[in-house]
Design a protein around this motif. Structure first.
Motif, short mmCIF file in Angstrom:
data_model
loop_
_atom_site.label_atom_id
_atom_site.label_comp_id
_atom_site.label_asym_id
_atom_site.label_seq_id
_atom_site.Cartn_x
_atom_site.Cartn_y
_atom_site.Cartn_z
N ARG A 1 0.83 -1.21 0.00
CA ARG A 1 0.00 0.00 0.00
C ARG A 1 0.86 1.26 0.00
O ARG A 1 0.53 2.25 -0.67
CB ARG A 1 -0.93 -0.01 1.21
CG ARG A 1 -2.01 -1.07 1.13
CD ARG A 1 -2.86 -1.12 2.39
NE ARG A 1 -3.60 0.13 2.59
CZ ARG A 1 -4.28 0.40 3.70
NH1 ARG A 1 -4.29 -0.45 4.71
NH2 ARG A 1 -4.94 1.55 3.81
N LEU A 2 1.98 1.22 0.73
CA LEU A 2 2.87 2.38 0.78
C LEU A 2 3.50 2.64 -0.60
O LEU A 2 3.53 3.79 -1.07
CB LEU A 2 3.96 2.15 1.83
CG LEU A 2 5.01 3.26 1.95
CD1 LEU A 2 4.36 4.58 2.36
CD2 LEU A 2 6.09 2.86 2.96
N PRO B 1 5.63 -10.65 -2.17
CA PRO B 1 5.90 -10.70 -3.62
C PRO B 1 7.23 -10.01 -3.94
O PRO B 1 7.56 -8.97 -3.35
CB PRO B 1 4.72 -9.92 -4.22
CG PRO B 1 3.65 -9.94 -3.17
CD PRO B 1 4.37 -9.96 -1.85
N ASP B 2 7.98 -10.57 -4.87
CA ASP B 2 9.29 -10.01 -5.19
C ASP B 2 9.26 -8.53 -5.55
O ASP B 2 10.13 -7.77 -5.10
CB ASP B 2 9.94 -10.81 -6.34
CG ASP B 2 10.57 -12.10 -5.83
OD1 ASP B 2 10.47 -12.36 -4.60
OD2 ASP B 2 11.16 -12.84 -6.63
N ASP C 1 -5.10 -12.08 -4.08
CA ASP C 1 -5.65 -10.73 -4.07
C ASP C 1 -4.50 -9.73 -4.13
O ASP C 1 -3.54 -9.82 -3.36
CB ASP C 1 -6.46 -10.52 -2.79
CG ASP C 1 -7.18 -9.18 -2.76
OD1 ASP C 1 -6.51 -8.16 -2.52
OD2 ASP C 1 -8.40 -9.14 -2.97
N GLU C 2 -4.57 -8.79 -5.08
CA GLU C 2 -3.44 -7.86 -5.30
C GLU C 2 -3.14 -7.01 -4.08
O GLU C 2 -1.99 -6.72 -3.78
CB GLU C 2 -3.73 -6.96 -6.50
CG GLU C 2 -3.48 -7.63 -7.84
CD GLU C 2 -3.49 -6.63 -8.99
OE1 GLU C 2 -3.52 -5.41 -8.72
OE2 GLU C 2 -3.48 -7.07 -10.14
N ARG C 3 -4.19 -6.60 -3.35
CA ARG C 3 -3.97 -5.69 -2.22
C ARG C 3 -3.62 -6.44 -0.94
O ARG C 3 -2.72 -6.04 -0.20
CB ARG C 3 -5.23 -4.85 -1.99
CG ARG C 3 -5.09 -3.90 -0.82
CD ARG C 3 -6.22 -2.90 -0.73
NE ARG C 3 -6.05 -2.00 0.39
CZ ARG C 3 -6.88 -1.03 0.71
NH1 ARG C 3 -7.95 -0.82 -0.03
NH2 ARG C 3 -6.68 -0.26 1.76
N TRP C 4 -4.34 -7.55 -0.67
CA TRP C 4 -4.22 -8.22 0.62
C TRP C 4 -3.40 -9.51 0.57
O TRP C 4 -3.21 -10.15 1.58
CB TRP C 4 -5.61 -8.53 1.18
CG TRP C 4 -6.43 -7.30 1.37
CD1 TRP C 4 -7.52 -6.91 0.64
CD2 TRP C 4 -6.21 -6.26 2.32
NE1 TRP C 4 -8.00 -5.71 1.10
CE2 TRP C 4 -7.22 -5.27 2.12
CE3 TRP C 4 -5.27 -6.05 3.33
CZ2 TRP C 4 -7.30 -4.12 2.89
CZ3 TRP C 4 -5.35 -4.90 4.09
CH2 TRP C 4 -6.35 -3.96 3.87
#
Length: 441
Positions: A211-212, A238-239, A385-388
């Motif tokens: 998120r940052l 994630p890399d 999920d991309e965000r979580w």
């Protein structure tokens, strides 16, 4: 973040004084050594002070998510039979008076955190009480690994009822450093706190970094040169997120580690990861990690790293075995250890979902929803999920409608555990022995 919500850096002396007042308040209420104290407070200094008061006077703090429903919290409270339940800032305030009780130099035990595992029944992880030598060794191990010092300002981003952020915050305070707590994480609030407080250390989960980094694509980055330590864990990273963190904070600052509520396995600096991509690092000092014939990871630990599951000798026995390096425990994760001692995770516990750094155990969610009228059977699994990182999904057989399921989840489950999607299916895919194939779902 409005200014009245903005965290301030509480000095170790201020925090110790507050904890001493809490300890005196507990004594006045007849809470004696060995008693359990449920601590279910909003994220803040009060939660940290209550935990410190307990561990440094021989009481056992049981930190719980204040968002737990009655359905979730009731069995835990029944299990630990607490002498006191601190479930609001008002109740916390009632403990405070003019008296102060002396705190031991080192905690006598770990807080009792609850974890569900594959059974769906949350169980407390209990360290037992340490003697003076083990208590000192437990504190020094963390201090030497992470460099906690009186010059530190630890910025807390995650809920302190989780074991990792609580360890970093209390470890900092015990080294006479200051602590500042974000009530809840937002990239904007984080940037504002960095500029104002100049923190030196933080623990975070990959979802915070994700998120940052997304926020900084459209906003200027604050001056992050104040940080000497940024440690992440709690979920696979994630890399691109890991490399983004390395670039943002510096490879000399970023570390990751692998552990669980039960205990700590490894630590890994950014340069080590670059040399051994995919590793979660080598065993922490004083530990030896090996694998069995089923590729399950086992970790031999020093005396202060041992634990039992509260009121569950059978589950405790399953978690431990004797090795040539002493008693070793497992949490069911699969992996391998290379010739240089670097550990690689092949898969987490078979059905564990990690959403935003929070462990969600399908069995617990399934147990809460299988009794809903119209549900014949239900299986819960994680979807990317991309965000979580992962989101919770439920597949079910039956004629229950989604609104009924959502309302049952709202009443019985804390927000991270509630399925984000429901899918009605004619049958659940199963193995020949009848186990649900979650990977097929």
């Amino acid at each position: 973040m409005s200014h009245d919500q903005a965290p301030r850096a509480t000095t170790a002396a201020e925090l110790r004084d507050l904890a001493s007042a809490v300890a005196a308040g507990l004594r006045h209420r007849g809470v004696v050594e060995g008693d359990r104290v449920v601590v279910s407070l909003p994220n803040g200094i009060e939660l940290l002070a209550a935990v410190w008061a307990c561990v440094a006077t021989g009481r056992v703090p049981v930190p719980l998510d204040p968002r737990l429903t009655t359905h979730e919290r009731g069995p835990i409270v029944d299990d630990v039979a607490p002498a006191v339940v601190l479930d609001s800032l008002a109740r916390f305030g009632e403990l405070l008076g003019d008296d102060r009780d002396e705190l031991d130099a080192h905690p006598r035990c770990r807080p009792m955190h609850f974890t569900s595992g594959t059974t769906g029944r949350p169980k407390g992880v209990w360290s037992g009480f340490w003697d003076a030598e083990d208590a000192r060794a437990a504190v020094l191990e963390e201090r030497e690994l992470w460099g906690f010092a009186a010059t530190d300002v630890n910025l807390v981003l995650s809920p302190l009822y989780h074991s990792a952020p609580l360890r970093f915050a209390l470890g900092t305070a015990l080294a006479r450093g200051a602590v500042a707590v974000l009530p809840a994480f937002t990239p904007e609030g984080f940037c504002e706190a960095v500029e104002r407080l100049r923190p030196t250390s933080m623990f975070c989960v990959p979802a915070h970094l994700q998120r940052l980094l997304a926020h900084l694509e459209t906003s200027p980055a604050p001056d992050l040169s104040c940080f000497r330590l940024v440690a992440h864990a709690g979920a696979p990273c994630p890399d691109p997120v890991r490399r983004g963190a390395h670039a943002l904070f510096g490879t000399e600052v970023v570390w990751e580690f692998y552990g669980s509520t039960e205990g700590q396995f490894t630590a890994c600096s950014a340069p080590e990861w670059a040399e051994h991509p995919g590793t979660v690092g080598r065993a922490r000092p004083g530990r030896v990690i090996g694998v069995d014939d089923d590729s399950e990871l086992w970790c031999a630990v020093p005396p202060w790293g041992r634990f039992s599951y509260w009121n569950d000798p059978e589950r405790t026995a399953q978690a431990w075995r004797d090795t040539e390096h002493g008693p070793a425990f497992t949490v069911g994760d699969l992996g391998r250890v290379d010739a240089e001692g670097y550990v690689y995770l092949d898969s987490r516990r078979t059905d564990l979902i990690i959403s935003g750094g929070v462990n969600v155990y399908p069995a617990e969610v399934e147990a809460a929803l299988v009794e809903v009228p119209g549900v014949v059977e239900i299986a819960v699994f994680g979807r990317t999920d991309e965000r979580w990182g992962q989101r919770v999904v439920a597949a079910y057989v039956g004629d229950a409608d989604e609104d009924t399921l959502r309302e049952a989840a709202r009443q019985r489950l804390a927000p991270p555990k509630r399925p984000k999607e429901y899918e009605r299916v004619t049958a659940l895919p199963r193995t020949a022995t009848g186990k649900v194939r979650r990977t097929h779902l």
